[in-house]
Design a protein around this motif. Structure first.
Motif, PDB file in Angstrom:
ATOM      1  N   GLY A  12       9.652 -79.301  23.001  1.00 44.28           N
ATOM      2  CA  GLY A  12       8.547 -78.394  23.294  1.00 44.28           C
ATOM      3  C   GLY A  12       8.784 -77.622  24.580  1.00 44.28           C
ATOM      4  O   GLY A  12       8.523 -76.410  24.658  1.00 44.28           O
ATOM      5  N   PHE A  13       9.297 -78.309  25.588  1.00 33.59           N
ATOM      6  CA  PHE A  13       9.631 -77.656  26.855  1.00 33.59           C
ATOM      7  C   PHE A  13      10.669 -76.564  26.637  1.00 33.59           C
ATOM      8  O   PHE A  13      10.553 -75.459  27.196  1.00 33.59           O
ATOM      9  N   PHE A  14      11.690 -76.857  25.815  1.00 29.68           N
ATOM     10  CA  PHE A  14      12.749 -75.880  25.559  1.00 29.68           C
ATOM     11  C   PHE A  14      12.209 -74.675  24.788  1.00 29.68           C
ATOM     12  O   PHE A  14      12.522 -73.522  25.117  1.00 29.68           O
ATOM     13  N   GLN A  15      11.401 -74.920  23.774  1.00 27.79           N
ATOM     14  CA  GLN A  15      10.880 -73.828  22.947  1.00 27.79           C
ATOM     15  C   GLN A  15       9.921 -72.935  23.723  1.00 27.79           C
ATOM     16  O   GLN A  15       9.837 -71.729  23.470  1.00 27.79           O
ATOM     17  N   GLN A  16       9.211 -73.507  24.678  1.00 27.33           N
ATOM     18  CA  GLN A  16       8.248 -72.726  25.453  1.00 27.33           C
ATOM     19  C   GLN A  16       8.911 -71.910  26.556  1.00 27.33           C
ATOM     20  O   GLN A  16       8.249 -71.097  27.194  1.00 27.33           O
ATOM     21  N   GLY A  17      10.214 -72.118  26.774  1.00 26.78           N
ATOM     22  CA  GLY A  17      10.884 -71.428  27.867  1.00 26.78           C
ATOM     23  C   GLY A  17      11.354 -70.029  27.548  1.00 26.78           C
ATOM     24  O   GLY A  17      11.789 -69.302  28.444  1.00 26.78           O
ATOM     25  N   GLY A  18      11.320 -69.649  26.290  1.00 23.48           N
ATOM     26  CA  GLY A  18      11.732 -68.300  25.926  1.00 23.48           C
ATOM     27  C   GLY A  18      13.214 -68.196  25.586  1.00 23.48           C
ATOM     28  O   GLY A  18      13.954 -69.190  25.549  1.00 23.48           O
ATOM     29  N   ALA A  19      13.661 -66.973  25.378  1.00 23.74           N
ATOM     30  CA  ALA A  19      15.024 -66.732  24.888  1.00 23.74           C
ATOM     31  C   ALA A  19      16.093 -67.108  25.903  1.00 23.74           C
ATOM     32  O   ALA A  19      17.216 -67.465  25.517  1.00 23.74           O
ATOM     33  N   CYS A  49      11.497 -71.646  32.239  1.00 26.04           N
ATOM     34  CA  CYS A  49      12.848 -71.090  32.320  1.00 26.04           C
ATOM     35  C   CYS A  49      13.452 -71.345  33.705  1.00 26.04           C
ATOM     36  O   CYS A  49      14.619 -71.744  33.829  1.00 26.04           O
ATOM     37  N   THR A  50      12.656 -71.142  34.732  1.00 25.95           N
ATOM     38  CA  THR A  50      13.140 -71.407  36.088  1.00 25.95           C
ATOM     39  C   THR A  50      13.470 -72.884  36.280  1.00 25.95           C
ATOM     40  O   THR A  50      14.507 -73.242  36.852  1.00 25.95           O
ATOM     41  N   GLY A  83      15.041 -65.040  33.434  1.00 28.52           N
ATOM     42  CA  GLY A  83      14.085 -65.385  32.382  1.00 28.52           C
ATOM     43  C   GLY A  83      12.667 -65.422  32.898  1.00 28.52           C
ATOM     44  O   GLY A  83      11.729 -65.007  32.199  1.00 28.52           O
ATOM     45  N   THR A  84      12.490 -65.879  34.128  1.00 31.83           N
ATOM     46  CA  THR A  84      11.158 -65.908  34.733  1.00 31.83           C
ATOM     47  C   THR A  84      10.605 -64.504  34.932  1.00 31.83           C
ATOM     48  O   THR A  84       9.447 -64.210  34.594  1.00 31.83           O
TER      49      THR A  84
END
Length: 215
Positions: free
Chosen positions: A9-16, A167-168, A133-134
């Motif tokens: 979930g953490f990975f998916q919420q971080g964006g591309a 992402c950060t 990414g941020t």
């Protein structure tokens, strides 16, 4: 299972930008494993060969030492073997032997140091990718706010900031360990190179002392 689901979930919420950071992580881990295996093998082989060659050098049995060194594929064997062969075929003065030793070290040292510096670069890349990414996540979030209804703005802003911060965080979680690993591997590499230089210096001193004794 809950921990794995939390990570996903953490990975998916971080964006591309989580994907290029993950690629940096995989590349860095591959380099780390390869360097650790190479350094451990080199240290073990060098130590075993030096224990056999050192008594021969101290006894001034340079022919046996050369044969033993040239029969080994270890770093210390290549360096000492090349130096002893050069001394035997091109003269064994101290200056000649030191030049031969330096040339041999210049051939072996890059192999030992190879790819270690990439870890520092990958650490910087991970940090920068996380920051990029941020920034992009925040730009996207604020752009969506301009077109959203008043009731939806709070939810959109919260989701956008969460994505940006994930992402950060992931970028830093990859970057910090690689900085520590780079420092550790660099220290191991320097110690290995120092041990080669020590062995070469003992050879030069022993050969020079033998030459003075023969005069």
């Amino acid at each position: 299972m809950e921990f794995i689901e939390h990570i996903l979930g953490f990975f998916q919420q971080g964006g591309a930008f989580m994907y290029p950071i993950a690629l940096v992580l995989v590349i860095g881990l591959a380099i780390t494993v390869e360097r650790l295996l190479l350094l451990r093998r080199a240290e073990r082989e060098n130590s075993a060969l030096w224990k056999q060659i050192q008594p021969l050098i101290e006894q001034k049995d340079f022919n046996s030492a050369e044969q033993l060194a040239k029969g080994s594929d270890s770093a210390v064997g290549r360096v000492l073997g090349a130096a002893l062969e050069h001394a035997r075929t091109h003269g064994d003065s101290r200056a000649e032997l030191e030049l031969a030793v330096e040339e041999s070290l210049m051939e072996v040292t890059p192999i030992i140091e190879k790819r270690t510096h990439y870890l520092a670069t990958l650490s910087n890349m991970s940090t920068l990718l996380g920051l990029l990414g941020t920034v992009i996540g925040l730009i996207t979030a604020f752009a969506a706010l301009a077109k959203a209804d008043a009731l939806e703005k709070a939810d959109l802003l919260s989701a956008g900031i969460s994505e940006a911060m994930n992402c950060t965080a992931f970028g830093l979680m990859v970057a910090i360990p690689f900085l520590l690993i780079h420092a550790f591997l660099q220290t191991r590499t320097n110690d290995l190179v120092d041990s080669l230089e020590m062995a070469c210096m003992k050879l030069v001193n022993a050969r020079s002392a033998a030459n003075r004794g023969n005069r």
